[in-house]
Write a protein that holds these residues in place. Structure first.
Motif, short mmCIF file in Angstrom:
data_model
loop_
_atom_site.label_atom_id
_atom_site.label_comp_id
_atom_site.label_asym_id
_atom_site.label_seq_id
_atom_site.Cartn_x
_atom_site.Cartn_y
_atom_site.Cartn_z
N LEU A 1 0.83 -1.33 0.20
CA LEU A 1 -0.05 -0.07 -0.02
C LEU A 1 0.64 1.17 0.02
CD1 LEU A 1 -3.16 1.05 0.16
CD2 LEU A 1 -2.79 1.02 2.54
N LYS A 2 2.05 1.19 0.64
CA LYS A 2 2.90 2.16 0.79
C LYS A 2 3.55 2.62 -0.58
CE LYS A 2 4.23 2.25 5.68
NZ LYS A 2 5.29 2.34 6.52
N MET A 3 3.90 1.54 -1.16
CA MET A 3 4.43 1.63 -2.60
C MET A 3 3.66 2.26 -3.67
SD MET A 3 7.67 0.75 -2.07
CE MET A 3 8.51 0.06 -3.68
N MET A 4 2.39 1.77 -3.48
CA MET A 4 1.16 2.16 -4.47
C MET A 4 0.96 3.73 -4.50
SD MET A 4 -2.80 1.43 -4.66
CE MET A 4 -3.06 2.52 -2.95
N LYS B 1 1.74 9.40 -5.98
CA LYS B 1 2.39 10.60 -5.79
C LYS B 1 3.21 10.92 -6.97
CE LYS B 1 1.56 10.60 -1.16
NZ LYS B 1 1.98 10.53 0.55
N ILE B 2 4.13 10.05 -7.25
CA ILE B 2 5.20 10.40 -8.56
C ILE B 2 4.47 10.94 -9.69
CG2 ILE B 2 7.19 9.58 -9.72
CD1 ILE B 2 8.03 8.02 -7.33
N SER B 3 3.39 9.94 -9.95
CA SER B 3 2.83 10.14 -11.19
C SER B 3 2.04 11.33 -11.40
CB SER B 3 1.91 8.65 -11.64
OG SER B 3 0.80 8.49 -10.46
N ILE B 4 1.38 11.89 -10.21
CA ILE B 4 0.67 13.11 -10.04
C ILE B 4 1.60 14.02 -10.48
CG2 ILE B 4 -0.54 14.46 -8.46
CD1 ILE B 4 -1.87 12.12 -7.42
#
Length: 63
Positions: free
Chosen positions: A36-39, A44-47
């Motif tokens: 869940l943390k990785m997702m 956040k990176i993609s946003i």
């Protein structure tokens, strides 16, 4: 165009949901799952990459 009705232009360009996703507090009863943390990290990176791309395209077309 009325800004009072739901779904108006002002609400469409609102960044409250995005800012809330980045700066939310920890919940006490939420389990710590690595997946869940990785997702959420990847989201956040993609946003950020998407917003930077939009800013780049706007700046490229203006100047």
């Amino acid at each position: 165009m009325s800004d009072n009705k739901k779904g108006g232009l002002k609400e469409f360009f609102s960044m409250n949901e995005v800012a809330g996703y980045f700066f939310r507090s920890k919940e006490k009863n939420r389990t710590d799952n690595v997946n869940l943390k990785m997702m959420h990290g990847i989201n956040k990176i993609s946003i950020v990459m998407f917003l930077l791309g939009i800013i780049y395209l706007v700046m490229k077309n203006i100047f």
